[in-house]
Write a protein that holds these residues in place. Structure first.
Motif, PDB file in Angstrom:
ATOM      1  N   ILE A   8       0.846  -1.202   0.000  1.00 17.10           N
ATOM      2  CA  ILE A   8       0.000   0.000   0.000  1.00 17.10           C
ATOM      3  C   ILE A   8       0.883   1.254   0.000  1.00 17.10           C
ATOM      4  O   ILE A   8       0.629   2.219  -0.730  1.00 17.10           O
ATOM      5  N   GLU A   9       1.943   1.192   0.786  1.00 19.96           N
ATOM      6  CA  GLU A   9       2.851   2.331   0.855  1.00 19.96           C
ATOM      7  C   GLU A   9       3.470   2.605  -0.516  1.00 19.96           C
ATOM      8  O   GLU A   9       3.560   3.760  -0.945  1.00 19.96           O
ATOM      9  N   THR A  10       3.879   1.550  -1.183  1.00 20.04           N
ATOM     10  CA  THR A  10       4.451   1.729  -2.526  1.00 20.04           C
ATOM     11  C   THR A  10       3.424   2.350  -3.467  1.00 20.04           C
ATOM     12  O   THR A  10       3.744   3.217  -4.281  1.00 20.04           O
ATOM     13  N   ILE A  11       2.170   1.887  -3.353  1.00 18.73           N
ATOM     14  CA  ILE A  11       1.116   2.443  -4.210  1.00 18.73           C
ATOM     15  C   ILE A  11       0.982   3.953  -3.945  1.00 18.73           C
ATOM     16  O   ILE A  11       0.919   4.761  -4.871  1.00 18.73           O
ATOM     17  N   GLU A  28       1.186  -2.746 -11.041  1.00 19.12           N
ATOM     18  CA  GLU A  28       1.938  -3.939 -10.648  1.00 19.12           C
ATOM     19  C   GLU A  28       1.638  -4.298  -9.188  1.00 19.12           C
ATOM     20  O   GLU A  28       1.397  -5.462  -8.849  1.00 19.12           O
ATOM     21  N   LYS A  29       1.613  -3.293  -8.331  1.00 20.20           N
ATOM     22  CA  LYS A  29       1.374  -3.541  -6.904  1.00 20.20           C
ATOM     23  C   LYS A  29      -0.088  -3.942  -6.648  1.00 20.20           C
ATOM     24  O   LYS A  29      -0.366  -4.758  -5.777  1.00 20.20           O
ATOM     25  N   ILE A  30      -0.986  -3.358  -7.434  1.00 14.53           N
ATOM     26  CA  ILE A  30      -2.401  -3.750  -7.298  1.00 14.53           C
ATOM     27  C   ILE A  30      -2.555  -5.233  -7.641  1.00 14.53           C
ATOM     28  O   ILE A  30      -3.241  -5.987  -6.951  1.00 14.53           O
ATOM     29  N   THR A  31      -1.850  -5.643  -8.693  1.00 12.65           N
ATOM     30  CA  THR A  31      -1.891  -7.059  -9.078  1.00 12.65           C
ATOM     31  C   THR A  31      -1.352  -7.940  -7.953  1.00 12.65           C
ATOM     32  O   THR A  31      -1.918  -9.000  -7.657  1.00 12.65           O
ATOM     33  N   ASP A  32      -0.270  -7.506  -7.309  1.00 20.93           N
ATOM     34  CA  ASP A  32       0.293  -8.290  -6.203  1.00 20.93           C
ATOM     35  C   ASP A  32      -0.727  -8.427  -5.067  1.00 20.93           C
ATOM     36  O   ASP A  32      -0.905  -9.509  -4.503  1.00 20.93           O
ATOM     37  N   ILE A  33      -1.370  -7.318  -4.744  1.00 23.18           N
ATOM     38  CA  ILE A  33      -2.350  -7.366  -3.652  1.00 23.18           C
ATOM     39  C   ILE A  33      -3.549  -8.236  -4.038  1.00 23.18           C
ATOM     40  O   ILE A  33      -4.069  -8.992  -3.222  1.00 23.18           O
ATOM     41  N   ASN A  34      -3.972  -8.159  -5.302  1.00 22.93           N
ATOM     42  CA  ASN A  34      -5.083  -9.008  -5.747  1.00 22.93           C
ATOM     43  C   ASN A  34      -4.775 -10.488  -5.513  1.00 22.93           C
ATOM     44  O   ASN A  34      -5.637 -11.263  -5.130  1.00 22.93           O
ATOM     45  N   LYS A  35      -3.509 -10.852  -5.768  1.00 22.94           N
ATOM     46  CA  LYS A  35      -3.123 -12.267  -5.590  1.00 22.94           C
ATOM     47  C   LYS A  35      -3.200 -12.664  -4.111  1.00 22.94           C
ATOM     48  O   LYS A  35      -3.656 -13.762  -3.778  1.00 22.94           O
ATOM     49  N   PHE A  75      -6.284  -0.581   1.532  1.00 21.06           N
ATOM     50  CA  PHE A  75      -5.913  -0.739   0.123  1.00 21.06           C
ATOM     51  C   PHE A  75      -6.921  -0.003  -0.769  1.00 21.06           C
ATOM     52  O   PHE A  75      -6.541   0.784  -1.654  1.00 21.06           O
ATOM     53  N   ALA A  76      -8.215  -0.225  -0.499  1.00 18.41           N
ATOM     54  CA  ALA A  76      -9.261   0.432  -1.299  1.00 18.41           C
ATOM     55  C   ALA A  76      -9.108   1.951  -1.228  1.00 18.41           C
ATOM     56  O   ALA A  76      -9.224   2.659  -2.236  1.00 18.41           O
ATOM     57  N   LYS A  77      -8.814   2.428  -0.026  1.00 18.21           N
ATOM     58  CA  LYS A  77      -8.658   3.864   0.181  1.00 18.21           C
ATOM     59  C   LYS A  77      -7.484   4.409  -0.638  1.00 18.21           C
ATOM     60  O   LYS A  77      -7.592   5.474  -1.270  1.00 18.21           O
ATOM     61  N   ALA A  78      -6.387   3.662  -0.637  1.00 18.69           N
ATOM     62  CA  ALA A  78      -5.208   4.101  -1.382  1.00 18.69           C
ATOM     63  C   ALA A  78      -5.494   4.151  -2.882  1.00 18.69           C
ATOM     64  O   ALA A  78      -5.122   5.108  -3.577  1.00 18.69           O
ATOM     65  N   VAL A  79      -6.177   3.121  -3.380  1.00 18.09           N
ATOM     66  CA  VAL A  79      -6.442   3.086  -4.825  1.00 18.09           C
ATOM     67  C   VAL A  79      -7.510   4.124  -5.199  1.00 18.09           C
ATOM     68  O   VAL A  79      -7.373   4.838  -6.202  1.00 18.09           O
ATOM     69  N   ALA A  80      -8.561   4.216  -4.354  1.00 15.81           N
ATOM     70  CA  ALA A  80      -9.623   5.192  -4.647  1.00 15.81           C
ATOM     71  C   ALA A  80      -9.060   6.614  -4.653  1.00 15.81           C
ATOM     72  O   ALA A  80      -9.519   7.467  -5.407  1.00 15.81           O
ATOM     73  N   GLY A  81      -8.044   6.849  -3.809  1.00 20.16           N
ATOM     74  CA  GLY A  81      -7.479   8.191  -3.740  1.00 20.16           C
ATOM     75  C   GLY A  81      -6.241   8.364  -4.605  1.00 20.16           C
ATOM     76  O   GLY A  81      -5.520   9.364  -4.485  1.00 20.16           O
ATOM     77  N   PHE A  83     -21.555 -22.162 -12.621  1.00 19.32           N
ATOM     78  CA  PHE A  83     -21.267 -21.995 -14.044  1.00 19.32           C
ATOM     79  C   PHE A  83     -20.732 -20.583 -14.314  1.00 19.32           C
ATOM     80  O   PHE A  83     -19.751 -20.378 -15.023  1.00 19.32           O
ATOM     81  N   GLN A  84     -21.379 -19.602 -13.683  1.00 20.26           N
ATOM     82  CA  GLN A  84     -20.899 -18.221 -13.835  1.00 20.26           C
ATOM     83  C   GLN A  84     -19.477 -18.091 -13.267  1.00 20.26           C
ATOM     84  O   GLN A  84     -18.598 -17.506 -13.894  1.00 20.26           O
ATOM     85  N   GLY A  85     -19.253 -18.671 -12.070  1.00 24.66           N
ATOM     86  CA  GLY A  85     -17.920 -18.612 -11.456  1.00 24.66           C
ATOM     87  C   GLY A  85     -16.882 -19.220 -12.381  1.00 24.66           C
ATOM     88  O   GLY A  85     -15.783 -18.675 -12.576  1.00 24.66           O
ATOM     89  N   TYR A  86     -17.251 -20.343 -12.995  1.00 21.40           N
ATOM     90  CA  TYR A  86     -16.333 -21.051 -13.885  1.00 21.40           C
ATOM     91  C   TYR A  86     -16.040 -20.211 -15.133  1.00 21.40           C
ATOM     92  O   TYR A  86     -14.886 -20.089 -15.547  1.00 21.40           O
ATOM     93  N   LEU A  87     -17.091 -19.607 -15.704  1.00 24.04           N
ATOM     94  CA  LEU A  87     -16.885 -18.821 -16.933  1.00 24.04           C
ATOM     95  C   LEU A  87     -16.171 -17.492 -16.670  1.00 24.04           C
ATOM     96  O   LEU A  87     -15.581 -16.911 -17.571  1.00 24.04           O
ATOM     97  N   SER A  88     -16.237 -17.003 -15.429  1.00 24.08           N
ATOM     98  CA  SER A  88     -15.586 -15.718 -15.114  1.00 24.08           C
ATOM     99  C   SER A  88     -14.191 -15.911 -14.534  1.00 24.08           C
ATOM    100  O   SER A  88     -13.577 -14.943 -14.101  1.00 24.08           O
ATOM    101  N   ARG A  89     -13.707 -17.136 -14.506  1.00 23.57           N
ATOM    102  CA  ARG A  89     -12.445 -17.391 -13.795  1.00 23.57           C
ATOM    103  C   ARG A  89     -11.255 -16.681 -14.428  1.00 23.57           C
ATOM    104  O   ARG A  89     -10.228 -16.489 -13.780  1.00 23.57           O
ATOM    105  N   HIS A  90     -11.395 -16.251 -15.694  1.00 30.49           N
ATOM    106  CA  HIS A  90     -10.299 -15.553 -16.371  1.00 30.49           C
ATOM    107  C   HIS A  90     -10.139 -14.107 -15.877  1.00 30.49           C
ATOM    108  O   HIS A  90      -9.127 -13.470 -16.150  1.00 30.49           O
ATOM    109  N   ILE A  91     -11.157 -13.577 -15.172  1.00 30.00           N
ATOM    110  CA  ILE A  91     -11.081 -12.174 -14.740  1.00 30.00           C
ATOM    111  C   ILE A  91     -10.127 -12.069 -13.558  1.00 30.00           C
ATOM    112  O   ILE A  91     -10.292 -12.771 -12.554  1.00 30.00           O
ATOM    113  N   GLU A  92      -9.112 -11.212 -13.690  1.00 33.44           N
ATOM    114  CA  GLU A  92      -8.050 -11.206 -12.681  1.00 33.44           C
ATOM    115  C   GLU A  92      -8.377 -10.390 -11.434  1.00 33.44           C
ATOM    116  O   GLU A  92      -7.808 -10.629 -10.381  1.00 33.44           O
TER     117      GLU A  92
END
Ligand code: ZN
Length: 565
Positions: free
Chosen positions: A24-27, A38-45, A91-97, A362-371
Motif C-alpha cells: 500500500i505504501e508503494t502504491i 503492478e502492486k495492485i496485481t500483487d495485492i489481488n493475488k 488498500f481500497a482507500k489508497a487506490v480510490a485516492g 457456471f458463472q464462477g467457472y466462466l468468469s475465472r479468467h477475470i483477474e
C-alpha cells in the motif's frame, strides 16, 4: 486433483499484514501508473489467497460442524475476517485516492471504483469489534439451527431432513412434521429473539459510528449496490404488490380446490397435489448422473464445466448428521473452482440445487479468467440471475429426473417462482422496518412481521400455531440473521430470470447466448449494467413486472393441472 487435495493452512496474519502495508505504501508513493498497476496485481493475488483459505475453512466447517479443527478455524475467521477487511479497506482507500485514478479507471472500469468507494464508506477501524460481534452472533444462530435433532417416523432427522415429511401427501404426517419443526423454534424463541436483538443493535451501532442515520444505508453499501437505492426498491415492491400478489392469491385458490379442502392451512402450502408433489425418480447418485448428462447435452460450455465439477469432487450434495443446513455455491480462487453444497432430501428441491447452485457455479467457472477479485464475482442481485435462469434453461431435461411427474414439476416450479416474489419483497420490507426502528422490541418486530404477512401473503393461515400467529415465521429465514438486505436480490433476479423464461420460448438460442455472455463478464458491470448487457429490462422500470407476469399467468392457466381425484 480433487477437492480433498486442496490445501488449507491458516494464513499468517502478521506477515501478510506487513506485506500488504508495504505494498500500500508503494502504491501511495508511486510515481507511475505502471508501478501502481503492478502492486495492485500483487495485492489481488494475496487477496485471492486469503479468500481461498477462508472458503476452504467455511466449506469444510459446513460439511461437518462437529469437526473440532474446522470449528476452531471458523472461530478464527469470525475473529480475523474484520481485521483482513481493515487491511483491504486501507488498500481500497489508497487506490480510490490514487493520483492515477482516471488512468486506472480507464483500465479497470467505472464499476471497480464504484465498489472501492463503497468499501471506503462502509468501514472504519472503529467497527472491527462490532463486526466480530456480528460474526459471532451469526455463527451462534447457524449452530443453533444445525443442532436441531428430531425423532420422526423412526428416523433421526435434522431440520433439512424433516423437510421431506413436511410435504408428505398424508395430511396428518405433514401436520405432525411441520408442528414438530416449529416447536423447535418456539422452544428456542428467547434465544433467537436475543440473538437477533443483539444483531440489530450492533448493526445500528456500526452504522452510526460510520456517520449514517441507521443501518439501511450501510446495508445497501455492504450489498455493493452502486446504481439503485431504497426508493427504487420500494417502487419495485409496489409493483409486486399490485401485479403479483393477486395472481398468487388465485394460485393458492387453485391449490385449495385441487386439494379439495375447505381451507388451506399453513402445513398444506408445500403440497401441490393430493397424489404427492413431483419428486425425483432415483437415488442421489442417479440424480448426479442425470445432471452430468443434462449439462453434456445443454452446451459445450456446460459440458466442460460440469465434468470439471464431477472430476474434482466439487459437489457435496447429500444430507447427513452434522452437516450444516441449506445450500450454497462457493468459489475457491486459487484453484479456480466453484463448489456446490446442498442437503438432498428426496424432494424436487434436489433438482433445483443441481440447476440453481450449478447456475452460480457456471458463472464462477466462466468468469475465472477475470483477474480482479472485485470484478470476477458479481453482486448478489446479478448472481441470482445466473442461478435462477439456469433453473429455467434446464426445463427440457426435467423429464429425465421427474418422468411422469414432469408437468407437475414445471407447473410447481414456475408458479413457485412467482409465489416466492411477494414473500421475498416482504422479507425486504421487514428488514427496512427493523433497521429504521432499531428500538422495536422482539414482540413488536414479530407483530410487524405478521402485519406484513397480511399485506403480501394474505393466504397464510396459522390457526393453532401460537408462534406463527404471533409473527415468528422469520426465525427460519437465515438471511435475516446472517445476510441483512440480501433477500431483495432474489426477487430482482427472479424477474430477470422470468424474462429469460419468456425469451427462451421465443428464441432459445438467442436467449442462451445472452445468458452465456452475461456469465462470462462476471461483475465487470453493476446490476443495471448487467441487466442491459443481457438484453433484459430493469425490474425498477414501471411496467416491467406487469409485462413478465401476464405471459406467465396465461401459461399457468393453460397448464393448470386438474384435481387428482
Ligand atoms: Zn442463489
Amino acid at each position: 486433483m480433487k477437492f480433498t487435495d486442496y490445501r488449507y493452512e491458516r494464513p499468517d496474519f502478521e506477515a501478510l499484514s506487513q506485506e500488504i502495508k508495504n505494498l500500500i505504501e508503494t502504491i501511495q508513493n508511486s510515481e507511475s501508473l505502471e508501478q501502481q498497476l503492478e502492486k495492485i496485481t500483487d495485492i489481488n493475488k494475496i487477496q485471492d489467497h486469503i479468500s481461498t483459505m477462508q472458503s476452504l475453512s467455511y466449506i469444510r466447517h459446513s460439511q461437518d460442524i462437529r469437526d473440532g479443527f474446522y470449528d476452531g478455524e471458523n472461530d478464527y475467521w469470525d475473529e480475523f475476517d474484520p481485521l483482513y477487511t481493515e487491511l483491504f479497506h486501507d488498500f481500497a482507500k489508497a487506490v480510490a485516492g490514487s493520483k492515477f485514478r482516471d488512468g486506472l479507471a480507464g483500465i479497470f472500469g467505472k464499476q471497480y471504483f464504484a465498489l472501492l468507494d463503497g468499501q471506503v464508506l462502509g468501514f472504519s477501524p472503529e467497527i472491527v469489534e462490532d463486526l466480530q460481534e456480528d460474526n459471532r452472533l451469526s455463527s451462534e444462530y447457524a449452530k443453533l439451527l444445525a443442532s436441531a435433532k428430531f425423532e420422526f417416523n423412526g428416523e433421526a432427522l435434522t431440520l433439512s431432513g424433516l423437510g421431506k415429511y413436511m410435504e408428505d401427501k398424508d395430511r396428518e404426517v405433514r401436520q405432525a412434521a411441520t408442528e414438530l419443526r416449529w416447536s423447535f423454534f418456539q422452544e428456542h424463541e428467547e434465544t433467537l429473539d436475543r440473538i437477533f436483538d443483539q444483531l440489530v443493535k450492533v448493526r445500528d451501532k456500526m452504522a452510526k459510528k460510520l456517520g449514517f442515520d441507521n443501518y439501511v444505508q450501510l446495508g445497501y453499501i455492504n450489498m455493493n449496490r452502486t446504481d439503485y437505492g431504497p426508493e427504487e426498491v420500494a417502487n419495485f415492491r409496489k409493483q409486486v404488490l399490485e401485479e403479483i400478489v393477486p395472481v398468487c392469491n388465485e394460485l393458492y385458490e387453485w391449490q385449495r380446490e385441487r386439494l379439495g379442502y375447505d381451507k388451506l392451512r399453513y402445513f398444506d402450502l408445500d403440497v401441490e397435489y393430493l397424489d404427492g408433489n413431483a419428486s425425483p425418480k432415483g437415488s442421489p447418485e442417479w440424480i448426479l448422473e442425470n445432471g452430468l448428462k443434462m449439462y453434456e447435452e445443454m452446451s459445450p460450455e456446460t459440458k466442460e464445466f460440469f465434468e470439471f465439477m464431477v472430476e474434482r469432487d466439487l459437489l457435496d450434495l447429500v444430507n447427513r448428521p452434522g452437516k450444516e443446513g441449506g445450500g450454497y455455491c462457493s468459489y475457491i480462487e486459487d484453484y479456480q473452482s466453484p463448489f456446490i453444497f446442498s442437503n438432498f432430501n428426496g424432494t424436487s428441491g434436489d433438482i433445483d440445487v443441481l440447476t440453481h447452485e450449478a447456475g452460480h457455479a457456471f458463472q464462477g467457472y466462466l468468469s475465472r479468467h477475470i483477474e480482479i477479485p472485485e470484478l470476477r464475482e458479481t453482486t448478489y442481485d446479478s448472481a441470482e440471475i445466473h442461478s435462477m435462469s439456469m433453473e429455467f434453461f434446464a426445463w427440457p431435461w426435467m423429464e429425465n429426473f421427474f418422468k411422469e411427474d414432469t408437468d407437475k414439476y414445471k407447473f410447481s416450479h414456475l408458479s413457485g417462482s412467482l409465489k416466492f416474489i411477494p414473500y421475498g419483497v416482504m422479507v425486504d420490507e421487514f428488514q427496512h422496518l427493523v433497521y429504521e426502528n432499531p428500538q422495536l422490541t422482539p414482540q413488536e418486530r414479530k407483530a410487524k412481521w405478521r402485519e406484513l404477512e397480511g399485506k403480501y401473503v394474505p393466504h397464510k393461515n396459522y390457526e393453532g400455531n401460537d408462534l406463527l400467529e404471533r409473527g415468528g415465521f422469520w426465525f427460519t429465514q437465515s438471511h435475516i440473521f446472517e445476510d441483512p438486505f440480501y433477500y431483495i436480490d432474489y426477487t430482482l433476479a427472479g424477474i430477470c430470470a422470468l424474462q429469460f423464461w419468456k425469451r427462451m420460448r421465443e428464441d432459445r438460442e438467442e436467449a442462451w447466448n445472452d445468458y452465456v455472455n452475461l456469465c462470462k463478464i462476471g461483475g465487470i458491470r453493476s446490476f443495471l449494467g448487467l441487466v442491459s448487457y443481457g438484453n433484459l429490462e430493469s425490474p425498477f422500470e414501471d411496467g416491467c413486472v406487469k409485462s413478465v407476469i401476464s405471459e406467465i399467468s396465461e401459461w399457468l392457466r393453460g397448464h393448470k393441472i386438474p384435481t387428482a381425484l
